[in-house]
Design a protein around this motif. Sequence first.
Motif, PDB file in Angstrom:
ATOM      1  N   MET A   1      -5.531   8.732  -0.836  1.00 54.54           N
ATOM      2  CA  MET A   1      -4.501   9.471  -1.567  1.00 54.54           C
ATOM      3  C   MET A   1      -4.759   9.468  -3.070  1.00 54.54           C
ATOM      4  N   LYS A   2      -5.435   8.459  -3.557  1.00 56.22           N
ATOM      5  CA  LYS A   2      -5.731   8.326  -4.989  1.00 56.22           C
ATOM      6  C   LYS A   2      -6.538   9.505  -5.511  1.00 56.22           C
ATOM      7  N   SER A   3      -7.349  10.121  -4.624  1.00 60.16           N
ATOM      8  CA  SER A   3      -8.085  11.335  -4.989  1.00 60.16           C
ATOM      9  C   SER A   3      -7.443  12.586  -4.408  1.00 60.16           C
ATOM     10  N   VAL A   4      -6.954  12.506  -3.174  1.00 57.36           N
ATOM     11  CA  VAL A   4      -6.433  13.693  -2.495  1.00 57.36           C
ATOM     12  C   VAL A   4      -5.233  14.272  -3.239  1.00 57.36           C
ATOM     13  N   ALA A   5      -4.227  13.443  -3.530  1.00 58.41           N
ATOM     14  CA  ALA A   5      -3.001  13.963  -4.152  1.00 58.41           C
ATOM     15  C   ALA A   5      -3.264  14.549  -5.544  1.00 58.41           C
ATOM     16  N   PRO A   6      -3.979  13.860  -6.441  1.00 58.38           N
ATOM     17  CA  PRO A   6      -4.261  14.472  -7.750  1.00 58.38           C
ATOM     18  C   PRO A   6      -5.108  15.745  -7.649  1.00 58.38           C
TER      19      PRO A   6
ATOM     20  N   GLY B   1     -14.425   1.255 -13.226  1.00 58.27           N
ATOM     21  CA  GLY B   1     -15.270   0.114 -13.536  1.00 58.27           C
ATOM     22  C   GLY B   1     -16.412   0.438 -14.475  1.00 58.27           C
ATOM     23  N   GLU B   2     -17.049  -0.640 -14.915  1.00 58.55           N
ATOM     24  CA  GLU B   2     -18.262  -0.560 -15.723  1.00 58.55           C
ATOM     25  C   GLU B   2     -19.448  -1.013 -14.871  1.00 58.55           C
ATOM     26  N   LYS B   3     -20.633  -0.795 -15.394  1.00 59.82           N
ATOM     27  CA  LYS B   3     -21.877  -1.233 -14.744  1.00 59.82           C
ATOM     28  C   LYS B   3     -21.936  -0.719 -13.295  1.00 59.82           C
ATOM     29  N   HIS B   4     -22.229  -1.607 -12.335  1.00 62.13           N
ATOM     30  CA  HIS B   4     -22.388  -1.167 -10.945  1.00 62.13           C
ATOM     31  C   HIS B   4     -21.053  -0.994 -10.227  1.00 62.13           C
ATOM     32  N   SER B   5     -19.959  -1.085 -10.951  1.00 63.44           N
ATOM     33  CA  SER B   5     -18.645  -0.928 -10.326  1.00 63.44           C
ATOM     34  C   SER B   5     -18.125   0.508 -10.362  1.00 63.44           C
ATOM     35  N   GLY B   6     -18.894   1.422 -10.912  1.00 68.06           N
ATOM     36  CA  GLY B   6     -18.472   2.802 -10.775  1.00 68.06           C
ATOM     37  C   GLY B   6     -18.696   3.682 -11.979  1.00 68.06           C
ATOM     38  N   ILE B   7     -18.371   4.942 -11.788  1.00 63.76           N
ATOM     39  CA  ILE B   7     -18.470   5.973 -12.826  1.00 63.76           C
ATOM     40  C   ILE B   7     -17.191   6.795 -12.789  1.00 63.76           C
ATOM     41  N   GLY B   8     -16.580   6.962 -13.943  1.00 62.54           N
ATOM     42  CA  GLY B   8     -15.385   7.796 -14.030  1.00 62.54           C
ATOM     43  C   GLY B   8     -14.111   6.970 -14.040  1.00 62.54           C
ATOM     44  N   ARG B   9     -13.016   7.626 -14.353  1.00 64.00           N
ATOM     45  CA  ARG B   9     -11.697   6.995 -14.380  1.00 64.00           C
ATOM     46  C   ARG B   9     -10.715   7.874 -13.620  1.00 64.00           C
ATOM     47  N   LEU B  10      -9.833   7.228 -12.875  1.00 62.63           N
ATOM     48  CA  LEU B  10      -8.784   7.935 -12.148  1.00 62.63           C
ATOM     49  C   LEU B  10      -7.421   7.457 -12.615  1.00 62.63           C
TER      50      LEU B  10
ATOM     51  N   GLU C   1       0.828  -1.209   0.000  1.00 64.26           N
ATOM     52  CA  GLU C   1       0.000   0.000   0.000  1.00 64.26           C
ATOM     53  C   GLU C   1       0.865   1.263   0.000  1.00 64.26           C
ATOM     54  N   ILE C   2       1.916   1.273   0.799  1.00 66.85           N
ATOM     55  CA  ILE C   2       2.786   2.447   0.851  1.00 66.85           C
ATOM     56  C   ILE C   2       3.449   2.696  -0.498  1.00 66.85           C
ATOM     57  N   GLY C   3       3.843   1.629  -1.171  1.00 68.34           N
ATOM     58  CA  GLY C   3       4.417   1.776  -2.509  1.00 68.34           C
ATOM     59  C   GLY C   3       3.442   2.403  -3.486  1.00 68.34           C
ATOM     60  N   LEU C   4       2.180   1.980  -3.434  1.00 63.92           N
ATOM     61  CA  LEU C   4       1.150   2.566  -4.290  1.00 63.92           C
ATOM     62  C   LEU C   4       0.962   4.052  -3.993  1.00 63.92           C
ATOM     63  N   VAL C   5       0.971   4.395  -2.710  1.00 65.20           N
ATOM     64  CA  VAL C   5       0.775   5.785  -2.302  1.00 65.20           C
ATOM     65  C   VAL C   5       1.894   6.674  -2.842  1.00 65.20           C
TER      66      VAL C   5
ATOM     67  N   ILE D   1     -14.497  10.850   0.039  1.00 67.83           N
ATOM     68  CA  ILE D   1     -14.970   9.872   1.033  1.00 67.83           C
ATOM     69  C   ILE D   1     -14.274   8.557   0.732  1.00 67.83           C
ATOM     70  N   SER D   2     -13.516   8.034   1.701  1.00 71.40           N
ATOM     71  CA  SER D   2     -12.680   6.859   1.429  1.00 71.40           C
ATOM     72  C   SER D   2     -13.110   5.660   2.265  1.00 71.40           C
ATOM     73  N   PRO D   3     -12.722   4.446   1.864  1.00 67.12           N
ATOM     74  CA  PRO D   3     -13.141   3.217   2.533  1.00 67.12           C
ATOM     75  C   PRO D   3     -12.112   2.730   3.562  1.00 67.12           C
ATOM     76  N   PHE D   4     -12.394   1.570   4.155  1.00 71.48           N
ATOM     77  CA  PHE D   4     -11.545   1.038   5.220  1.00 71.48           C
ATOM     78  C   PHE D   4     -10.496   0.040   4.750  1.00 71.48           C
ATOM     79  N   ASN D   5     -10.578  -0.453   3.526  1.00 71.35           N
ATOM     80  CA  ASN D   5      -9.736  -1.595   3.162  1.00 71.35           C
ATOM     81  C   ASN D   5      -8.303  -1.209   2.774  1.00 71.35           C
ATOM     82  N   PHE D   6      -8.158  -0.237   1.879  1.00 71.43           N
ATOM     83  CA  PHE D   6      -6.848   0.317   1.517  1.00 71.43           C
ATOM     84  C   PHE D   6      -6.923   1.826   1.729  1.00 71.43           C
ATOM     85  N   PRO D   7      -7.178   2.270   2.952  1.00 74.71           N
ATOM     86  CA  PRO D   7      -7.534   3.683   3.158  1.00 74.71           C
ATOM     87  C   PRO D   7      -6.422   4.669   2.849  1.00 74.71           C
TER      88      PRO D   7
END
Length: 485
Positions: free
Chosen positions: A161-166, A450-459, A105-109, A150-156
Amino acid sequence: MLQLKSLGNQYIDGEWREGQSENILHNVNPYNKEVLLSYKMATEADVDAAYKASLRAQDEWAKVNPYKKRDILEKAVHYIDEHEEEITNIIMDELGGTRLKAAFEIGLVKNMIKEAATFPLRMEGKILPSIEDGKENRLYRLPIGVVGVISPFNFPFFLSMKSVAPALGAGNGVVLKPHEETPVTGGTLIAKIFEEAGIPKGLLNVIVTDIKEIGDSFVEHPIPRVISFTGSTKVGSYIGQLAMKHFKKPILELGGNSAFIVMDDADLDYAVNAATFSRFTHQGQICMSANRILVQKPVYEEFIAKYKEKAASLKVGDPRDPETIIGPVVNERQAENLQAMIDKGIEQGAKAVLLGNIEGNMVAPTILTDVTPDMDVAQEELFGPVICIIPFETEEEAIAIANDTKFGLSGALHTKNLERGVEMAKQIHTGMIHVNDITINDEPIVAFGGEKHSGIGRLNGEWSLEEFTTLKWISVNYGQRVFPY
């Protein structure tokens, strides 16, 4: 030294302070149930103060030289490098993440912040020709203004950071609401990092609270123009509709039901290892985790035998033990939901070739075989170390089963015939799919969504830059226009 106790307050308008609520949020270690921190929760008034502070500071941030903005974001990476061991310990204690998961996770961040650090120098506009003589059209790329995250608990740490930093890199202010199970890793830790990096006071605010305390005020507030939400499809649907009702752009990264397809010519040992990583990393609490393994019939029994042996060997226990692969799920409610899903799968005809013990929120691996696509375990997201295996005969059948879901986030397909794999992948209705790889992939410059019920937009990369900016058309007439009347 980075102290956990220093991260136990709200971060509003550049100050660490208590929330105005009398209600207390306890931050609990999911493994040993130790209370790590207790917060006085934020109220609607705190949300209002955070958004107003962010709007004020965004004006100041807009005037900062792009090269200085880049330097500030790069300092955030240096801070993480200097405090990586303390951050690793926080991830293990707050999330129940293993040391392996923390490093991942830290590497991804760090990669995400490095990409965001390029954004201030990529706020490019255009000069376009006009149909009118003596006129030019200028397009300016500008910050949206303020972004609510608004972020989740699994890879918080990463998914915040995926939204905050950009968003910061594109010149915006940000108000972040982490999940109540992970207020530090998903929230106040991030505030500390950017505070130390030197962003203007008030630009980034972190609200630690519960939805019962603030209701819909985080989304409905008039200041934010974009709401970026990562979490369940049910909640995401509500937030997306609420945002649109108030003319805000929603970015939704939601649930998944990823198919991991094994063709009869696949390297079976490699596929077993990839499928194990795709399901059991961080206890299967990843939206991209493989939920369904589809195996072609000639290798079905052999795959099951190898996969069962591999899964049974995974150590379950204390996430601080370097040998532990599977730590606790986030809470006992999640463990109870998994137990109910396992019971229902068996009731509907699935066979448990490996039935893991569930005690508290410690869940050992469970493998359900002879699953049919219509069973609940094949249709719903299994957010834990439980997997179902489905046999198939033909390519067409594998594609049909993979597509038989309301979700469309990730996937993987294993075959020695790479071009066949690519052609099959093109027919699977998902935002991402990986040939001879794992389902869990996220790279800083590649479109994610994602497509369908997995989301809207691309990051990620240019897509995040697009999501967190707007275009303004300013035309300049160097002469005088001729009017028809």
